[in-house]
Design a protein around this motif. Sequence first.
Motif, PDB file in Angstrom:
ATOM      1  N   THR A  72      36.887  -6.500  34.656  1.00 21.51           N
ATOM      2  CA  THR A  72      36.519  -6.379  33.099  1.00 21.51           C
ATOM      3  C   THR A  72      37.764  -6.044  32.267  1.00 21.51           C
ATOM      4  OG1 THR A  72      36.057  -3.942  33.705  1.00 21.51           O
ATOM      5  CG2 THR A  72      34.243  -5.339  33.896  1.00 21.51           C
ATOM      6  N   PRO A  73      37.630  -6.255  30.880  1.00 23.14           N
ATOM      7  CA  PRO A  73      38.641  -5.894  30.079  1.00 23.14           C
ATOM      8  C   PRO A  73      39.122  -4.379  29.858  1.00 23.14           C
ATOM      9  CG  PRO A  73      36.906  -7.198  29.090  1.00 23.14           C
ATOM     10  CD  PRO A  73      36.504  -6.622  30.297  1.00 23.14           C
ATOM     11  N   ILE A  74      39.967  -4.238  29.432  1.00 25.45           N
ATOM     12  CA  ILE A  74      40.820  -2.724  29.178  1.00 25.45           C
ATOM     13  C   ILE A  74      40.222  -2.421  27.858  1.00 25.45           C
ATOM     14  CG2 ILE A  74      42.763  -1.195  28.861  1.00 25.45           C
ATOM     15  CD1 ILE A  74      42.281  -2.296  31.777  1.00 25.45           C
ATOM     16  N   LEU A  75      39.349  -1.210  27.536  1.00 23.94           N
ATOM     17  CA  LEU A  75      38.830  -1.021  26.371  1.00 23.94           C
ATOM     18  C   LEU A  75      39.859  -0.394  25.308  1.00 23.94           C
ATOM     19  CD1 LEU A  75      36.130  -0.651  24.792  1.00 23.94           C
ATOM     20  CD2 LEU A  75      36.003   1.544  25.643  1.00 23.94           C
ATOM     21  N   GLU A  76      39.876  -1.016  24.231  1.00 23.27           N
ATOM     22  CA  GLU A  76      40.670  -0.390  23.027  1.00 23.27           C
ATOM     23  C   GLU A  76      40.130   0.884  22.747  1.00 23.27           C
ATOM     24  OE1 GLU A  76      41.005  -4.782  22.940  1.00 23.27           O
ATOM     25  OE2 GLU A  76      39.478  -3.419  22.938  1.00 23.27           O
ATOM     26  N   GLY A  77      41.032   1.915  22.290  1.00 20.58           N
ATOM     27  CA  GLY A  77      40.569   3.141  21.901  1.00 20.58           C
ATOM     28  C   GLY A  77      39.884   3.133  20.399  1.00 20.58           C
ATOM     29  N   LEU A  78      39.828   4.055  19.593  1.00 13.52           N
ATOM     30  CA  LEU A  78      39.474   4.443  18.273  1.00 13.52           C
ATOM     31  C   LEU A  78      40.274   3.748  17.250  1.00 13.52           C
ATOM     32  CD1 LEU A  78      38.628   8.249  18.569  1.00 13.52           C
ATOM     33  CD2 LEU A  78      36.939   6.174  18.672  1.00 13.52           C
ATOM     34  N   ASP A  79      41.497   3.540  17.573  1.00 15.04           N
ATOM     35  CA  ASP A  79      42.530   2.594  16.639  1.00 15.04           C
ATOM     36  C   ASP A  79      42.097   0.939  16.695  1.00 15.04           C
ATOM     37  OD1 ASP A  79      43.538   2.360  19.105  1.00 15.04           O
ATOM     38  OD2 ASP A  79      45.472   3.261  18.922  1.00 15.04           O
ATOM     39  N   GLY A  80      41.538   0.659  17.826  1.00 12.78           N
ATOM     40  CA  GLY A  80      41.454  -0.856  18.034  1.00 12.78           C
ATOM     41  C   GLY A  80      42.449  -1.365  18.314  1.00 12.78           C
ATOM     42  N   VAL A  81      43.738  -0.975  18.701  1.00 17.98           N
ATOM     43  CA  VAL A  81      44.718  -1.594  18.966  1.00 17.98           C
ATOM     44  C   VAL A  81      45.281  -1.184  20.484  1.00 17.98           C
ATOM     45  CG1 VAL A  81      47.141  -1.873  18.441  1.00 17.98           C
ATOM     46  CG2 VAL A  81      45.593  -1.558  16.729  1.00 17.98           C
ATOM     47  N   GLN A  82      45.612  -0.038  20.910  1.00 19.55           N
ATOM     48  CA  GLN A  82      46.037   0.397  21.974  1.00 19.55           C
ATOM     49  C   GLN A  82      44.935   0.759  22.901  1.00 19.55           C
ATOM     50  OE1 GLN A  82      48.708   3.499  20.428  1.00 19.55           O
ATOM     51  NE2 GLN A  82      50.183   2.570  21.724  1.00 19.55           N
ATOM     52  N   LYS A  83      44.829   0.658  24.446  1.00 18.26           N
ATOM     53  CA  LYS A  83      44.060   0.987  25.284  1.00 18.26           C
ATOM     54  C   LYS A  83      43.590   2.459  25.163  1.00 18.26           C
ATOM     55  CE  LYS A  83      46.612   2.627  29.267  1.00 18.26           C
ATOM     56  NZ  LYS A  83      46.773   2.306  30.728  1.00 18.26           N
ATOM     57  N   MET A  84      42.091   2.743  25.341  1.00 18.35           N
ATOM     58  CA  MET A  84      41.868   4.106  25.272  1.00 18.35           C
ATOM     59  C   MET A  84      42.447   4.903  26.195  1.00 18.35           C
ATOM     60  SD  MET A  84      37.791   5.438  25.235  1.00 18.35           S
ATOM     61  CE  MET A  84      37.521   4.719  23.874  1.00 18.35           C
ATOM     62  N   SER A  85      43.057   5.954  25.514  1.00 19.08           N
ATOM     63  CA  SER A  85      43.812   6.969  26.666  1.00 19.08           C
ATOM     64  C   SER A  85      43.608   8.393  26.192  1.00 19.08           C
ATOM     65  CB  SER A  85      45.300   6.406  26.804  1.00 19.08           C
ATOM     66  OG  SER A  85      45.866   7.441  27.070  1.00 19.08           O
ATOM     67  N   LYS A  86      43.608   9.267  26.558  1.00 26.25           N
ATOM     68  CA  LYS A  86      43.501  10.619  25.997  1.00 26.25           C
ATOM     69  C   LYS A  86      44.909  11.207  25.710  1.00 26.25           C
ATOM     70  CE  LYS A  86      39.657  12.652  28.768  1.00 26.25           C
ATOM     71  NZ  LYS A  86      39.318  13.698  29.788  1.00 26.25           N
ATOM     72  N   SER A  87      45.872  10.624  26.334  1.00 28.48           N
ATOM     73  CA  SER A  87      47.425  10.872  26.025  1.00 28.48           C
ATOM     74  C   SER A  87      47.792  10.285  24.790  1.00 28.48           C
ATOM     75  CB  SER A  87      48.275  10.481  27.181  1.00 28.48           C
ATOM     76  OG  SER A  87      48.190   9.273  27.174  1.00 28.48           O
ATOM     77  N   LEU A  88      47.011   9.248  24.236  1.00 28.80           N
ATOM     78  CA  LEU A  88      47.276   8.501  22.929  1.00 28.80           C
ATOM     79  C   LEU A  88      46.616   8.921  21.930  1.00 28.80           C
ATOM     80  CD1 LEU A  88      47.712   4.861  24.136  1.00 28.80           C
ATOM     81  CD2 LEU A  88      49.558   6.420  23.278  1.00 28.80           C
ATOM     82  N   GLY A  89      45.483   9.894  22.127  1.00 28.17           N
ATOM     83  CA  GLY A  89      44.504  10.551  21.210  1.00 28.17           C
ATOM     84  C   GLY A  89      43.655   9.571  20.699  1.00 28.17           C
ATOM     85  N   ASN A  90      43.219   8.727  21.192  1.00 31.56           N
ATOM     86  CA  ASN A  90      42.395   7.661  20.738  1.00 31.56           C
ATOM     87  C   ASN A  90      41.069   7.640  21.827  1.00 31.56           C
ATOM     88  OD1 ASN A  90      43.254   6.128  22.837  1.00 31.56           O
ATOM     89  ND2 ASN A  90      44.052   4.288  21.821  1.00 31.56           N
ATOM     90  N   ALA A  91      40.623   8.269  22.414  1.00 33.87           N
ATOM     91  CA  ALA A  91      39.892   8.424  23.360  1.00 33.87           C
ATOM     92  C   ALA A  91      38.497   8.924  23.197  1.00 33.87           C
ATOM     93  CB  ALA A  91      40.195   8.815  24.835  1.00 33.87           C
ATOM     94  N   ILE A  92      37.353   8.608  23.787  1.00 30.96           N
ATOM     95  CA  ILE A  92      36.192   9.374  23.407  1.00 30.96           C
ATOM     96  C   ILE A  92      35.426   9.845  25.231  1.00 30.96           C
ATOM     97  CG2 ILE A  92      33.595   9.293  22.866  1.00 30.96           C
ATOM     98  CD1 ILE A  92      34.468   6.957  21.037  1.00 30.96           C
ATOM     99  N   GLY A  93      35.698  11.204  25.308  1.00 25.74           N
ATOM    100  CA  GLY A  93      35.532  11.498  26.497  1.00 25.74           C
ATOM    101  C   GLY A  93      33.952  11.782  26.742  1.00 25.74           C
ATOM    102  N   ILE A  94      33.451  11.364  28.111  1.00 26.17           N
ATOM    103  CA  ILE A  94      31.892  11.404  28.286  1.00 26.17           C
ATOM    104  C   ILE A  94      31.220  12.656  28.229  1.00 26.17           C
ATOM    105  CG2 ILE A  94      32.473   9.256  29.635  1.00 26.17           C
ATOM    106  CD1 ILE A  94      31.503  10.624  32.106  1.00 26.17           C
ATOM    107  N   HIS A  95      32.361  13.915  28.271  1.00 22.59           N
ATOM    108  CA  HIS A  95      31.688  15.183  28.100  1.00 22.59           C
ATOM    109  C   HIS A  95      31.954  15.767  26.865  1.00 22.59           C
ATOM    110  CE1 HIS A  95      30.623  15.717  32.187  1.00 22.59           C
ATOM    111  NE2 HIS A  95      31.803  15.688  32.767  1.00 22.59           N
ATOM    112  N   GLU A  96      32.474  14.973  25.892  1.00 19.94           N
ATOM    113  CA  GLU A  96      32.376  15.642  24.502  1.00 19.94           C
ATOM    114  C   GLU A  96      30.942  15.825  24.090  1.00 19.94           C
ATOM    115  OE1 GLU A  96      34.871  13.154  21.980  1.00 19.94           O
ATOM    116  OE2 GLU A  96      36.400  13.053  23.254  1.00 19.94           O
ATOM    117  N   PRO A  97      30.954  16.957  22.971  1.00 22.88           N
ATOM    118  CA  PRO A  97      29.674  17.178  22.467  1.00 22.88           C
ATOM    119  C   PRO A  97      28.964  16.075  21.672  1.00 22.88           C
ATOM    120  CG  PRO A  97      31.334  18.812  21.780  1.00 22.88           C
ATOM    121  CD  PRO A  97      32.009  17.497  22.423  1.00 22.88           C
TER     122      PRO A  97
END
Length: 439
Positions: A222-247
């Motif tokens: 399966t593809p690597i999902l891009e993060g909120l910026d639409g460019v880099q892969k989703m990663s907490k360290s890059l600050g572009n992630a959506i955690g599944i435990h977020e409110p």
Amino acid sequence: MSNFAPVEEQLTYLKKGAAEIIREADLRAKLEKSRATGKPLRVKLGMDPTAPDLHLGHTVVLRKLKHFQDLGHTAIFLIGDFTGMIGDPTGRSATRPPLSPEQIAQNAETYKAQVFKILDPKKTVIDFNRRWMGAFTSDDFVRLTAKYTVSQLLEREDFHKRFQEEKPISVHELLYPLVQGYDSVALEADVELGGTDQKFNLLVGRELQRACGQESQVVLTTPILEGLDGVQKMSKSLGNAIGIHEPPLEMYGKIMSISDKMMWRYYELLTDLSLAEIDSYKQLQHPMQSKKELARRIVGDFHSAEAGAKAGEDWAKQFQKDEVPEHIERVSVPLDAVVGASSRAEIEELVDNPGYFPIPDRNAVLNAPPGQPRKLIRLDKLLAKGGLADSTSDGLRKIKQKSVQINGQVVTALHLLVLIAAPDITVRVGRKIKVLSIS
């Protein structure tokens, strides 16, 4: 009579959001045999418990496992408690520090809870590769390593690059693909799933099965999902992630922030909708409505349908009707961590500055009774301590960008004058909103 759907129907569903199938003809043959015999395929997905929390990027391949499960096949979620001790070298330019047994055990427990937000717990097989690898003898390891060559392992891009750059490659890292591959032998997997970055490891599994006299598994990546910026892969360290435990509201708001183009990719990779259903959304709905529907679905998957609907209502109040949501996060901020000054001379000088934004109004503060102390607050520190900025410098940048509102008014000054006995203040920064209590 078989309870499995027609093979073409199954293939269409499984190919949605797949990057590559090796080989599709083999998968078709396995599905045909499964339908003829009534025996479900054994579909394996392995994850090392290297981090305690998952984000939406991790769920892309989990959802593909769910698709096999939806079709009646056996979903095996393998927790790599043994391979986690080695550390997956995929994409690494240096040796990954191994986790302790305690860290692995703790993370494994959180994984089991998190994956059941997508998979059906009653139909999912949970296994651990220490069950067979922990019993391996030195003789077993010698026999396993004899089935693969060093030259084959060095064909792997990250190993090859490190070898060419004369960077160290530990022997235990070379073992990782072999151990992951042997998992498929131990489980007699018909299909193995993984991200595109796992392709080498998955193919090793095919070869080891063949070497052990088993029919080779099909590899589906399966593809690597891009993060909120639409460019880099989703990663907490890059600050572009959506955690599944977020409110729910935070998760909903982040999804609403993605581009329209990225929205359709999220629909394909993060929902169970068919491609035909997604195409109908493209044709019949306004993009804003489609994005709201996507956000509601995803929040519903990880919280509840009610939470998804409520998050949509609160988001509309917050960003479309300019109202404050009913359920809003409250944060207590220690006064000592944000105080700037408290002398009357300093306060009066700042209050009389035309660029200053007082809370509450000037007279209420300067004429406050002696028993009601007043303090000068650094707004950049307040944003950082309240979780509305990553740091004080980030907070200052947001103030200069005029993206900070307090009690509905834009703030452009660095300092706030607060009455300690005053009510809580509502602070909005971009799409985030919180009630901050300074005490």
